[in-house]
Design a protein around this motif. Structure first.
Motif, PDB file in Angstrom:
ATOM      1  N   PHE A 341      49.307  33.743  73.062  1.00 39.21           N
ATOM      2  CA  PHE A 341      49.043  34.433  71.804  1.00 39.21           C
ATOM      3  C   PHE A 341      49.866  33.870  70.654  1.00 39.21           C
ATOM      4  O   PHE A 341      50.966  33.342  70.844  1.00 39.21           O
ATOM      5  N   GLN A 342      49.308  34.062  69.450  1.00 40.24           N
ATOM      6  CA  GLN A 342      50.027  33.886  68.192  1.00 40.24           C
ATOM      7  C   GLN A 342      49.648  35.052  67.293  1.00 40.24           C
ATOM      8  O   GLN A 342      48.470  35.252  66.995  1.00 40.24           O
ATOM      9  N   VAL A 343      50.633  35.857  66.890  1.00 39.19           N
ATOM     10  CA  VAL A 343      50.370  37.031  66.057  1.00 39.19           C
ATOM     11  C   VAL A 343      51.274  36.989  64.839  1.00 39.19           C
ATOM     12  O   VAL A 343      52.402  36.487  64.897  1.00 39.19           O
ATOM     13  N   THR A 344      50.784  37.498  63.728  1.00 40.20           N
ATOM     14  CA  THR A 344      51.587  37.568  62.506  1.00 40.20           C
ATOM     15  C   THR A 344      52.471  38.806  62.479  1.00 40.20           C
ATOM     16  O   THR A 344      53.436  38.867  61.720  1.00 40.20           O
ATOM     17  N   SER A 345      52.139  39.818  63.296  1.00 42.96           N
ATOM     18  CA  SER A 345      52.977  41.019  63.409  1.00 42.96           C
ATOM     19  C   SER A 345      52.670  41.695  64.728  1.00 42.96           C
ATOM     20  O   SER A 345      51.585  41.551  65.289  1.00 42.96           O
ATOM     21  N   GLY A 346      53.641  42.431  65.233  1.00 39.04           N
ATOM     22  CA  GLY A 346      53.458  43.142  66.480  1.00 39.04           C
ATOM     23  C   GLY A 346      53.578  42.245  67.698  1.00 39.04           C
ATOM     24  O   GLY A 346      54.083  41.121  67.632  1.00 39.04           O
ATOM     25  N   ARG A 347      53.067  42.742  68.825  1.00 40.53           N
ATOM     26  CA  ARG A 347      53.107  42.017  70.091  1.00 40.53           C
ATOM     27  C   ARG A 347      51.757  42.114  70.777  1.00 40.53           C
ATOM     28  O   ARG A 347      51.050  43.112  70.639  1.00 40.53           O
ATOM     29  N   ALA A 348      51.414  41.080  71.534  1.00 45.70           N
ATOM     30  CA  ALA A 348      50.139  41.050  72.244  1.00 45.70           C
ATOM     31  C   ALA A 348      50.363  40.564  73.664  1.00 45.70           C
ATOM     32  O   ALA A 348      51.253  39.736  73.921  1.00 45.70           O
ATOM     33  N   LYS A 349      49.569  41.074  74.581  1.00 41.07           N
ATOM     34  CA  LYS A 349      49.630  40.626  75.976  1.00 41.07           C
ATOM     35  C   LYS A 349      48.278  40.867  76.640  1.00 41.07           C
ATOM     36  O   LYS A 349      47.447  41.630  76.130  1.00 41.07           O
ATOM     37  N   TYR A 350      48.092  40.210  77.771  1.00 42.15           N
ATOM     38  CA  TYR A 350      46.870  40.388  78.549  1.00 42.15           C
ATOM     39  C   TYR A 350      47.108  41.462  79.606  1.00 42.15           C
ATOM     40  O   TYR A 350      48.065  41.398  80.374  1.00 42.15           O
ATOM     41  N   SER A 356      41.514  43.378  79.170  1.00 39.00           N
ATOM     42  CA  SER A 356      41.584  43.347  77.711  1.00 39.00           C
ATOM     43  C   SER A 356      42.863  42.671  77.245  1.00 39.00           C
ATOM     44  O   SER A 356      43.891  42.686  77.948  1.00 39.00           O
ATOM     45  N   LEU A 357      42.781  42.097  76.045  1.00 39.73           N
ATOM     46  CA  LEU A 357      43.957  41.650  75.321  1.00 39.73           C
ATOM     47  C   LEU A 357      44.433  42.826  74.474  1.00 39.73           C
ATOM     48  O   LEU A 357      43.666  43.360  73.660  1.00 39.73           O
ATOM     49  N   VAL A 358      45.660  43.250  74.673  1.00 38.36           N
ATOM     50  CA  VAL A 358      46.179  44.439  73.993  1.00 38.36           C
ATOM     51  C   VAL A 358      47.184  43.998  72.943  1.00 38.36           C
ATOM     52  O   VAL A 358      48.222  43.410  73.259  1.00 38.36           O
ATOM     53  N   TRP A 359      46.859  44.305  71.694  1.00 37.57           N
ATOM     54  CA  TRP A 359      47.703  43.944  70.553  1.00 37.57           C
ATOM     55  C   TRP A 359      48.258  45.229  69.958  1.00 37.57           C
ATOM     56  O   TRP A 359      47.499  46.095  69.509  1.00 37.57           O
ATOM     57  N   LYS A 360      49.586  45.361  69.927  1.00 37.95           N
ATOM     58  CA  LYS A 360      50.230  46.576  69.450  1.00 37.95           C
ATOM     59  C   LYS A 360      51.079  46.284  68.218  1.00 37.95           C
ATOM     60  O   LYS A 360      51.839  45.317  68.193  1.00 37.95           O
TER      61      LYS A 360
END
Length: 439
Positions: A341-350, A356-360
């Motif tokens: 993953f690459q996110v601009t904010s928060g955290r993501a995981k599979y 599902s990919l969960v982005w929080k």
């Protein structure tokens, strides 16, 4: 028509009668045997809560280790019957310290018989309010050692006025050092959006929750920016009302304390509130919904072993607001091996348990946008690959001080004959209901 119950039985899990009350003579005493033989012994208790045996109907529901069975010999209102059972169980729990089971029934035969005589007359439901019944049935139930230790309400004088008067949900003589009213407008946004960004289905379901700590018998008046109410107010005042945005409420239901006659004539919500916390009204809105978030997904399947997922989320509410607990669930195929993953904010995981990919994101400011890019690796299978159905993206969030419907409280007035001052607190919360975006 109402229930018109012929008899009410309380049975344990073995089918033994713990206590019963016959209200009519149109059924025989062996009705409980028919229920035991044709329903309990055939193990069909969980299939349907309404059964007909011979010329009688049986409505039954389980609470803890007790079955409550209502027997009727004529056509009756099933919803009213189950409403009676639910409220009767709540009444017994209030007397027995929060528990209602076989032991509580065996320890409180006399009290239960007295309550059954009060809450149903010739098979027709009567008053089931614990606050009212405790005014003149002051006997305390035998409590289980595991039940809560909350004290019973102390009886107050003038019980006849409470039972026969128009304000049966509030007792007299309440006194508070500080008179306060807390009002919460809680809305759930339901959305189904196409992959191209067009709205397929959208509505808002809302509740107005109140918590009142007021002395005496106050009369409250609530003003909202609903279109019909403002038009009626302008007609009564013979001048236009400066109201800003107006909304149209659909499917409105009120608490029993609301004066419906006054609402129908003046379109104002006037009421004498119960003491403590209660739900004043529920509503639904289908037009002019302000969506708090826009989601733009792009999913590319690169052969049989790779996927690229790009999701852009933009907050549409005001820049001074923020959302809490934002969760975006992006579905992926079951044969997913891993994801980076690459996110601009928060955290993501599979999360493989929900595919599902969960982005929080803990805190999402208004008028900003965040993006997530993910590279998904899939397991290559020898069997012929079935086409992936692509379930919709799901979203969870809470946005304080924002309403998707645009509903606003224009005023909340409190009148009481003693003329005390009150403090009013108003809060708005919008959260996700079924918030889905097809991808």
């Amino acid at each position: 028509m109402p229930v018109a119950a012929s008899a009410v039985y309380f049975l344990n899990l073995r089918g033994d009668v713990l206590i019963n009350r016959l209200y009519r003579d149109d059924v025989g005493g062996n009705m409980v045997d028919a229920f035991r033989m044709h329903i309990m012994q055939t193990k069909e208790l969980g299939t349907c809560p309404v059964r007909q045996i011979g010329g009688c109907s049986f409505f039954y529901m389980r609470s803890s280790n007790v079955y409550i069975v209502i027997v009727v010999s004529t056509n009756a209102n099933v919803a009213c019957a189950f409403k009676f059972v639910v409220e009767a169980v709540a009444l017994f729990k209030s007397y027995f310290g929060g528990s209602f089971d076989e032991d509580a029934i065996r320890n409180n035969f006399v009290l239960i018989y007295e309550l059954l005589d009060e809450i149903m007359d010739f098979g027709y439901p009567q008053n089931l309010s614990p606050e009212i019944l405790k005014l003149y049935i002051t006997q305390e139930g035998v409590r289980s050692p595991f039940s809560s230790k909350q004290p019973l309400d102390k009886p107050v004088p003038n019980a006849t006025l409470q039972v026969t008067g128009a304000v049966g949900w509030r007792r007299e003589g309440l006194v508070y050092k500080k008179n306060e009213v807390f009002l919460d407008i809680v809305e759930s946004v339901n959305l189904l959006m196409s992959s191209k960004g067009s709205v397929l289905r959208c509505d808002v379901t809302g509740k107005v929750l109140m918590k009142c700590f007021l002395s005496g018998m106050p009369d409250l008046k609530l003003g909202l920016n609903d279109k019909i109410g403002l038009e009626k107010e302008s007609q009564l005042k013979s001048r236009p009302t400066k109201s800003g945005k107006t909304i149209e409420l659909d499917d409105v239901t009120f608490h029993q304390c609301v004066n419906l006659t006054r609402f129908n004539s003046e379109k104002t919500v006037s009421f004498v509130p119960p003491d403590g916390e209660f739900e004043l009204m529920k509503y639904r809105i289908t037009e002019g919904v302000n969506l708090p978030f826009r989601v733009l997904p792009t999913i590319k399947e690169l052969g049989r072993t790779r996927m690229e997922v790009n999701v852009k989320v933009k907050s549409v509410f005001g820049a001074k607001m923020f959302a809490l607990g934002v969760v975006i669930k992006v579905p992926v195929p079951k044969q997913t091996a891993k994801a980076s993953f690459q996110v601009t904010s928060g955290r993501a995981k599979y999360n493989p348990s929900i595919d599902s990919l969960v982005w929080k994101i803990k805190k999402f400011p208004g008028q900003t946008e965040s993006t997530m890019s993910a590279e998904v690796e899939l397991i290559s299978t020898i069997a012929e690959k079935k086409s992936w159905t692509r379930p919709p993206i799901q979203m969870e969030f809470q946005v304080p001080m924002f309403t998707a419907s645009g509903l606003r409280v224009r005023f909340l007035k409190v009148w009481e004959k003693s003329g005390y001052n009150t403090v009013e607190w108003v809060r708005y919360i919008t959260k996700a209901g079924s918030y889905e975006i097809r991808c």
